[in-house]
Design an enzyme around this catalytic site. Structure first.
Site, PDB file in Angstrom:
ATOM      1  N   ASP A   1       0.488 -17.226  -5.324  1.00 21.08           N
ATOM      2  CA  ASP A   1       1.365 -16.050  -5.890  1.00 21.08           C
ATOM      3  C   ASP A   1       0.076 -15.260  -6.638  1.00 21.08           C
ATOM      4  O   ASP A   1      -0.153 -16.177  -7.729  1.00 21.08           O
ATOM      5  CB  ASP A   1       2.305 -16.786  -6.676  1.00 21.08           C
TER       6      ASP A   1
ATOM      7  N   ASP B   1       0.730  -1.284   0.093  1.00 20.84           N
ATOM      8  CA  ASP B   1       0.408  -0.068   0.137  1.00 20.84           C
ATOM      9  C   ASP B   1       1.400   1.518   0.060  1.00 20.84           C
ATOM     10  O   ASP B   1       2.127   1.584  -0.103  1.00 20.84           O
ATOM     11  CB  ASP B   1      -0.730   0.194   1.603  1.00 20.84           C
TER      12      ASP B   1
ATOM     13  N   GLU C   1       1.598 -10.331  -0.240  1.00 21.84           N
ATOM     14  CA  GLU C   1       2.667  -9.026  -0.045  1.00 21.84           C
ATOM     15  C   GLU C   1       3.547  -8.581   0.261  1.00 21.84           C
ATOM     16  O   GLU C   1       4.697  -9.801   0.125  1.00 21.84           O
ATOM     17  CB  GLU C   1       1.494  -8.045   1.009  1.00 21.84           C
TER      18      GLU C   1
ATOM     19  N   HIS D   1       1.075  -8.419  -3.859  1.00 25.02           N
ATOM     20  CA  HIS D   1      -0.070  -7.677  -4.014  1.00 25.02           C
ATOM     21  C   HIS D   1       1.132  -6.738  -3.295  1.00 25.02           C
ATOM     22  O   HIS D   1       1.976  -6.290  -2.652  1.00 25.02           O
ATOM     23  CB  HIS D   1      -0.775  -8.864  -2.457  1.00 25.02           C
TER      24      HIS D   1
END
Length: 584
Positions: free
Chosen positions: A553, A181, A562, A500
């Site tokens: 994956d 993020d 992530e 991710h």
């Protein structure tokens, strides 16, 4: 058999569970080994055939009989382990069993992890906030600047978050995006910066010798210190005038899978607290030592900030972070927080910094030392939620600053943990120094941190058996695991293709940025609904009932795939350490 696993790993639960048995073959570090390194090959199953190693001319250079069969609880497999450490001549080799070629080539040579270290470090550049990544440095992963963070709203000062006004703002630019993020978090930055600076303190000549093409603002800095400063500068913006440090800069909710310049929701500096302030104090004190010889003014600035943050924490010892109801980004606040480990770490780093700065006898230094002595080491750590081991690392290595009783206590903590890890690695089927609690969110970082403990034990004792344990940790991350995958993007014969990671999901480039360590397998399954309903369009891998097999994956699997800065940092440390130790 050289099958690419990425397609299979993105499939259904039955694939995730049965892959290693369906495609059983030798599992090995896919990047290779230094000539003097321990070299282990794990073979799932109970085949009675031995193992033969041949060079590329077909000459047999090593033959081993079939070893004992062991059960490995973390994958539910029977496995056999072959020790090919006798293979010391640099070259590329192939494995044969029953006369058939199996597995992937094995490389023996010098500097086999150099490119890995550089890529793992370069990734921090790719995580930079507030600046454009130019093609001359970023290549095909170039992008526009995101999150200038020149008007970050103080949480609670605007009408949206409970205040009465338009909202007070601060400039909080620079720094690294924390993970997949676009948030920036002090607590996670703390352990990340510590780990990178610890690598530099332990192996300065090696890291000084490396270059990985990043823009330079401070030509006299080694590149690693240039990169770390980019995040230290951001951390300094997070300190309020009273010394307290805000927890994070994020939006109120996680943004979507867009490039950073498209993530334009308001950003907030959220809640000063004791944990963030102490992590900040520890890192700033450590950094003041590392930078003192190359930039005294910057070192003095950081030490002053560290002391001010520690003072705020002493006045507010119960001001722990509590996630507001309207904030849904990462909390970085363990439920059992008491602050003792953060006070321990900050006191240790501050006392050493005062000694190095020539202020050993002032009142503040005496306070830090007294606080440290009154707060004994515990057998815990290291992860962002418990930084006790970081304090132990610092004190154990510095008999010049700390008295012999403190140093002995710190050494005992480090060596006890290392001995427990070594015992597990020497007796487990996969030769992996891992505890049951290592299999959590970010399990791969737990393996890297375990390796870091073992390296410190070697540095304290000179006992090479600890290095063997550290090698076992890196071997697991680079392919000696039940998924037969290198968990670092762009490295090895099979590596994650769909992490991710918002830039990787939205940049229209097929290849992910190389050098990212993905989180790894565990049974938390936070990214799926256990009732079987579709969630985030993520394939259901709930049938995986063993922690080493519960990995996907797929970009939707934020629980296992992530990436994060505090996972990459111990990868840097571990790979760099093995390069240096085996390069002697």
């Amino acid at each position: 058999m050289n099958f690419s696993k990425s397609a299979f790993l993105a499939g259904a639960a039955s694939v995730a569970v049965s892959f290693s048995s369906a495609f059983a073959g030798p599992l090995v570090n896919q990047l290779g080994f230094a000539p003097d390194a321990e070299k282990m090959v794990v073979y799932p199953g109970s085949d009675a055939n031995g193992l033969e190693v041949r060079d590329l001319n077909g000459k047999t250079v090593l033959k081993l009989d079939a070893p004992m069969v062991y059960d490995w609880d973390y994958s539910g497999e029977e496995v056999q382990s072959f020790d090919i450490s006798a293979l010391k001549v640099p070259g590329t080799y192939r494995l044969f069993r029953g006369g058939e070629y199996v597995g992937t080539p094995i490389v023996v040579g010098k500097n086999v992890y150099d490119d890995l270290v550089k890529a793992a470090l370069k990734w921090f550049y790719y995580q930079r906030s507030s600046m454009a990544l130019d093609p001359q440095y970023a290549g095909k992963w170039a992008r526009a600047a995101g999150h200038k963070d020149d008007k970050v709203i103080i949480y609670g000062s605007d009408k949206v978050t409970g205040g009465k006004g338009a909202g007070k703002t601060i400039k909080s630019d620079r720094g690294w995006y924390d993970a997949g993020d676009y948030g920036k978090y002090i607590v996670n930055s703390g352990i990340t910066v510590f780990t990178l600076l610890e690598a530099y303190e332990n192996f300065p000549k090696y890291l000084d010798s490396l270059s990985w093409n990043i823009p330079r603002e401070f030509a006299k800095y080694p590149e690693i210190l240039e990169e770390v400063r980019y995040n230290l500068d951001w951390m300094l913006t997070m300190q309020d005038k009273d010394g307290g440090v805000y927890h994070k800069v994020t939006t109120l909710k996680f943004g979507g899978s867009v490039m950073p310049e498209k993530d334009d929701a308001p950003r907030y500096a959220i809640i000063k607290n004791v944990t963030a302030s102490l992590d900040f104090a520890a890192v700033m004190a450590q950094a003041s030592v590392v930078y003192r010889n190359i930039d005294k003014a910057y070192a003095d600035k950081m030490l002053k900030a560290a002391e001010k943050a520690y003072g705020w924490a002493k006045k507010n010892p119960k001001a722990f972070y509590k996630q507001p109801a309207d904030v849904q980004t990462g909390s970085y606040a363990p439920g059992d927080e008491n602050g003792k480990d953060e006070f321990r770490w900050a006191a240790a780093e501050l006392y050493r910094a005062k000694v190095v700065a020539g202020s050993k006898n002032d009142k503040a230094a005496a306070t830090y030392l007294a606080d440290l002595k009154a707060n004994p080491f515990t057998p815990d750590g290291a992860w962002w939620g418990n930084v006790n081991m970081l304090a132990a690392f610092r004190v154990a290595q510095d008999s010049a600053s700390f008295d012999k009783d403190l140093v002995a206590a710190a050494k005992k903590v480090v060596l006890d943990e290392a001995n427990n890890l070594r015992a597990v690695g020497d007796t487990s089927g996969y030769h992996l120094p891992a505890f049951p609690w290592s299999w959590n969110w970010g399990s791969n970082s737990a393996m890297a941190n375990n390796g870091m403990v073992l390296v410190h034990a070697y540095l304290l004792t000179g006992d090479r058996s600890y290095v063997d344990g550290a090698q076992q940790c890196l071997d697991y991350l680079l392919g000696k695991n039940p998924m037969d995958i290198s968990y670092v993007t762009g490295f090895g014969y099979r590596s994650p293709r769909n992490p991710h990671h918002r830039p990787s999901e939205s940049d229209m480039v097929d290849d992910p940025v190389p050098g990212m360590l993905v989180g790894g397998p565990h049974l938390g399954k936070q990214d799926i609904n256990l009732d079987g309903k579709e969630h985030w369009k993520c394939p259901d891998y709930a049938a995986a009932d063993k922690p080493a097999l519960a990995y996907l994956d797929n970009r939707c699997s934020y629980a296992t795939n992530e990436v994060a800065i505090n996972w990459n940092a111990p990868l840097v440390y571990l790979a760099a350490a093995l390069e240096v130790i085996y390069g002697k």
